[in-house]
Write a protein that holds these residues in place. Structure first.
Motif, PDB file in Angstrom:
ATOM      1  N   THR A 204      33.949   9.191  48.746  1.00 15.44           N
ATOM      2  CA  THR A 204      35.074   8.423  49.236  1.00 15.44           C
ATOM      3  C   THR A 204      36.481   9.111  48.735  1.00 15.44           C
ATOM      4  O   THR A 204      37.728   8.529  48.445  1.00 15.44           O
ATOM      5  N   GLY A 205      36.729   9.817  48.993  1.00 20.69           N
ATOM      6  CA  GLY A 205      38.250  10.414  49.069  1.00 20.69           C
ATOM      7  C   GLY A 205      38.769  10.989  47.738  1.00 20.69           C
ATOM      8  O   GLY A 205      39.141  11.829  47.747  1.00 20.69           O
ATOM      9  N   GLY A 206      38.233  11.052  46.481  1.00 21.25           N
ATOM     10  CA  GLY A 206      38.240  12.149  45.228  1.00 21.25           C
ATOM     11  C   GLY A 206      38.011  13.416  45.531  1.00 21.25           C
ATOM     12  O   GLY A 206      37.552  13.588  46.475  1.00 21.25           O
ATOM     13  N   ASP A 207      38.625  13.848  44.483  1.00 16.59           N
ATOM     14  CA  ASP A 207      38.312  16.063  44.968  1.00 16.59           C
ATOM     15  C   ASP A 207      36.881  15.464  44.045  1.00 16.59           C
ATOM     16  O   ASP A 207      36.325  15.406  43.497  1.00 16.59           O
ATOM     17  N   VAL A 208      36.745  17.009  44.520  1.00 18.43           N
ATOM     18  CA  VAL A 208      34.978  17.630  44.133  1.00 18.43           C
ATOM     19  C   VAL A 208      35.498  18.510  42.862  1.00 18.43           C
ATOM     20  O   VAL A 208      36.203  19.915  43.881  1.00 18.43           O
ATOM     21  N   ALA A 209      34.941  18.248  42.162  1.00 16.00           N
ATOM     22  CA  ALA A 209      35.628  19.370  40.413  1.00 16.00           C
ATOM     23  C   ALA A 209      35.125  20.840  41.244  1.00 16.00           C
ATOM     24  O   ALA A 209      36.092  20.950  41.071  1.00 16.00           O
ATOM     25  N   ASP A 210      33.638  20.909  41.509  1.00 17.50           N
ATOM     26  CA  ASP A 210      32.947  22.300  41.362  1.00 17.50           C
ATOM     27  C   ASP A 210      34.243  22.980  42.813  1.00 17.50           C
ATOM     28  O   ASP A 210      33.908  23.996  42.795  1.00 17.50           O
ATOM     29  N   ARG A 211      34.692  22.414  43.420  1.00 18.13           N
ATOM     30  CA  ARG A 211      35.789  23.785  44.446  1.00 18.13           C
ATOM     31  C   ARG A 211      37.057  23.037  44.607  1.00 18.13           C
ATOM     32  O   ARG A 211      37.705  23.423  45.227  1.00 18.13           O
ATOM     33  N   TYR A 212      37.831  23.075  43.493  1.00 20.91           N
ATOM     34  CA  TYR A 212      38.887  23.196  42.791  1.00 20.91           C
ATOM     35  C   TYR A 212      40.280  23.961  43.463  1.00 20.91           C
ATOM     36  O   TYR A 212      39.249  25.004  43.631  1.00 20.91           O
ATOM     37  N   LEU A 213      40.610  23.295  44.503  1.00 17.48           N
ATOM     38  CA  LEU A 213      41.696  24.563  44.833  1.00 17.48           C
ATOM     39  C   LEU A 213      41.086  25.527  45.636  1.00 17.48           C
ATOM     40  O   LEU A 213      41.904  25.803  46.119  1.00 17.48           O
ATOM     41  N   GLN A 214      40.058  24.832  46.638  1.00 21.38           N
ATOM     42  CA  GLN A 214      39.410  25.505  47.518  1.00 21.38           C
ATOM     43  C   GLN A 214      39.149  25.815  48.948  1.00 21.38           C
ATOM     44  O   GLN A 214      38.830  26.031  49.847  1.00 21.38           O
ATOM     45  N   GLY A 215      40.576  24.444  49.407  1.00 22.16           N
ATOM     46  CA  GLY A 215      40.641  24.522  50.874  1.00 22.16           C
ATOM     47  C   GLY A 215      40.547  23.033  51.283  1.00 22.16           C
ATOM     48  O   GLY A 215      39.202  22.439  51.240  1.00 22.16           O
TER      49      GLY A 215
END
Ligand code: HEC
Ligand code: HEC
Ligand code: HEC
Length: 412
Positions: A204-215
């Motif tokens: 849905t274009g939301g951030d994947v929380a457990d890959r936070y800032l991982q590129g």
């Protein structure tokens, strides 16, 4: 696209004007000046101008179209113009937009407007930002924001999006961490909205929380991992190097280009040094992807041999035979996290069309990488990238000619 200098000038000019006009009420004026300065600074932290100001256009009068996987959306005019801007908005309407993604008249905003991050901003700062926005010169410029195709053009669908992806504020301090760490966490997760580009996205274009800032890949650029991970992230950077990069676009390790260059010019180069240091402290504390480092492709592999030849003829004069670059002018390729990223789109793009480095008040001369696509074939670009990803201690997957071909086709 971004006009940081203009933004700052306008901010100060308007504050000066305000003080001159309100001279009789000097005491109030000074209080108000604090609020206005804070409001202006919030616009720097949130990089409002980066999206809402068009290249060569008037401050906040509407920005360049943003391509999303769901279609095109245009940052609207947010000057106080009554007909085409937000001149009819109330403070309540503005708080709704910033904290809940719900604008005037209950209009649901798309998360291309980074409200999921701005939701962490304290009301006091949102209100100061509103006060400052009132001082921006009103400009008549009608913008149609919603160019999304059906069904994404249905704003009501954003209620469902919020259900899945949106977590309301305010920011929660971690009492076990220092003030500096908490400030950095707030800036990165809140107004700085770094995850908007640097976190991988779900369907849905939301951030994947457990890959936070991982590129993540965006509009043909790869925003690399910026956690403390030693291999793919910023683990090898000192805090000073991160601060230098955010302040000037260059550090001994990388030179910013593309969307990051714009973020630096309009936003981070104008942040206070203490804030940049706090950001560096926070980023380096994040564990990150902790991926296993692959074995490098062997030096006698035919693609490495071919890539080494291309490198000597086309790259070594600037980046050095040992890939160590020239400090602050030409990025080192040896030990570079950017060079060893999983996604190689940015690398191919940089070699094909070149790139202009960031220029900021703190480092005005921007170095440039020349376009070399006109004289290198897709196979040669793939070989030289394979070579720089697997030389001087670097190790990363080979680059295929096919993927270079894709990047070249997109650039046309
Ligand atoms: C990453 C790009 C981006 C940044 C950064 C950004 N915006 Fe936006 N903004 C948008 C887009 C796109 C829309 C249109 C959303 C829609 O129509 O659903 C928008 C909409 C808005 C609206 C609603 C206007 C209207 O007419 O409905 C307001 C108010 C607003 N932004 C204020 C701000 C402020 C203040 C900042 C800085 C703190 C900011 N924006 C930073 C992209 C951005
Ligand atoms: C509009 C998208 C966008 C936003 C927002 C953004 N970045 Fe970036 N960032 C990028 C891209 C793309 C690159 C890669 C630039 C390059 O290859 O030269 C990058 C590179 C970086 C790098 C260098 C990493 C490396 O290994 O070379 C750092 C550090 C960084 N960003 C920090 C931040 C911080 C901190 C924030 C929030 C304040 C932020 N970025 C917000 C897109 C973005
Ligand atoms: C005339 C000097 C020059 C030559 C020749 C040159 N580069 Fe560059 N290169 C630069 C500069 C300057 C930058 C930084 C520009 C920027 O990112 O804004 C750069 C950036 C890069 C980057 C991005 C690094 C990062 O941290 O994001 C890569 C990858 C790269 N060059 C690879 C190559 C390869 C491969 C070749 C040969 C095919 C090459 N360069 C030839 C000057 C040069």
């Amino acid at each position: 696209m971004r006009h940081g200098g203009l933004l700052r000038f306008a901010g100060w000019a308007v504050i000066g004007l305000f003080l001159a006009v309100s001279a009789p009420a000097r005491a109030d004026g000074l209080v108000q000046a604090d609020v206005l300065y804070n409001g202006y600074y919030q616009s720097v932290l949130g990089d409002c101008s980066g999206c809402h100001t068009k290249a060569g256009g008037a401050l906040l009068a509407g920005g360049d179209p943003i391509e999303t996987p769901f279609g095109t959306i245009v940052p609207p005019n947010i000057t106080p113009d009554v007909e085409t801007g937000i001149g009819r908005w109330s403070l309540e309407d503005f708080r709704g937009a910033m904290h809940r993604g719900i604008g005037r008249g209950g209009k649901r905003l798309y998360p291309a407007m980074p409200y999921p991050y701005y939701a962490l901003m304290p009301q006091r700062d949102v209100d100061a930002l509103w006060t400052w926005l009132q001082t921006v010169p009103p400009v008549s410029n009608a913008v149609e924001a919603n160019l999304l195709p059906f069904p994404f053009n249905e704003r009501e669908a954003m209620a469902g999006w919020n259900e899945i992806n949106f977590r309301p504020g305010p920011f929660q301090r971690d009492p076990d961490r220092s003030d500096q760490w908490n400030r950095g966490a707030y800036l990165v997760r809140g107004p700085g909205h770094c995850a908007a580009c640097h976190s991988p996205k779900n369907v849905t274009g939301g951030d994947v929380a457990d890959r936070y800032l991982q590129g993540a890949l965006l509009q043909g650029w790869f925003a690399p991992e910026i956690t403390g991970d030693a291999w793919r992230g910023l683990g090898g950077w000192s805090e000073e190097e991160i601060v230098a990069y955010l302040a000037t676009g260059t550090s001994g390790r990388a030179v910013a280009s593309g969307p990051m260059r714009e973020v630096i010019e309009a936003s981070t180069s104008k942040m206070k040094n203490d804030d940049l240091r706090a950001i560096a402290t926070y980023l380096k504390s994040l564990a990150g992807s902790d991926g296993a480092r692959p074995t490098p492709v062997a030096a006698d592999n035919p693609r490495m041999v071919a890539g080494g030849a291309v490198y000597r003829d086309n790259c070594a004069a600037c980046h050095g035979t040992d890939g160590d670059g020239a400090r602050n002018l030409i990025p080192a390729l040896a030990g570079s996290a950017a060079v060893q990223q999983e996604m190689t789109d940015t690398l191919a793009r940089v070699v094909i069309e070149g790139v202009q480095g960031a220029s900021s008040d703190k480092a005005p001369t921007a170095p440039a990488m020349p376009a070399l696509g006109w004289r290198l074939s897709d196979a040669e670009v793939a070989d030289v990238l394979t070579y720089i990803r697997n030389s001087w201690g670097n190790a990363a997957a080979e680059v295929e000619a096919r993927s270079v071909e894709d990047v070249r086709a997109k650039l046309k």
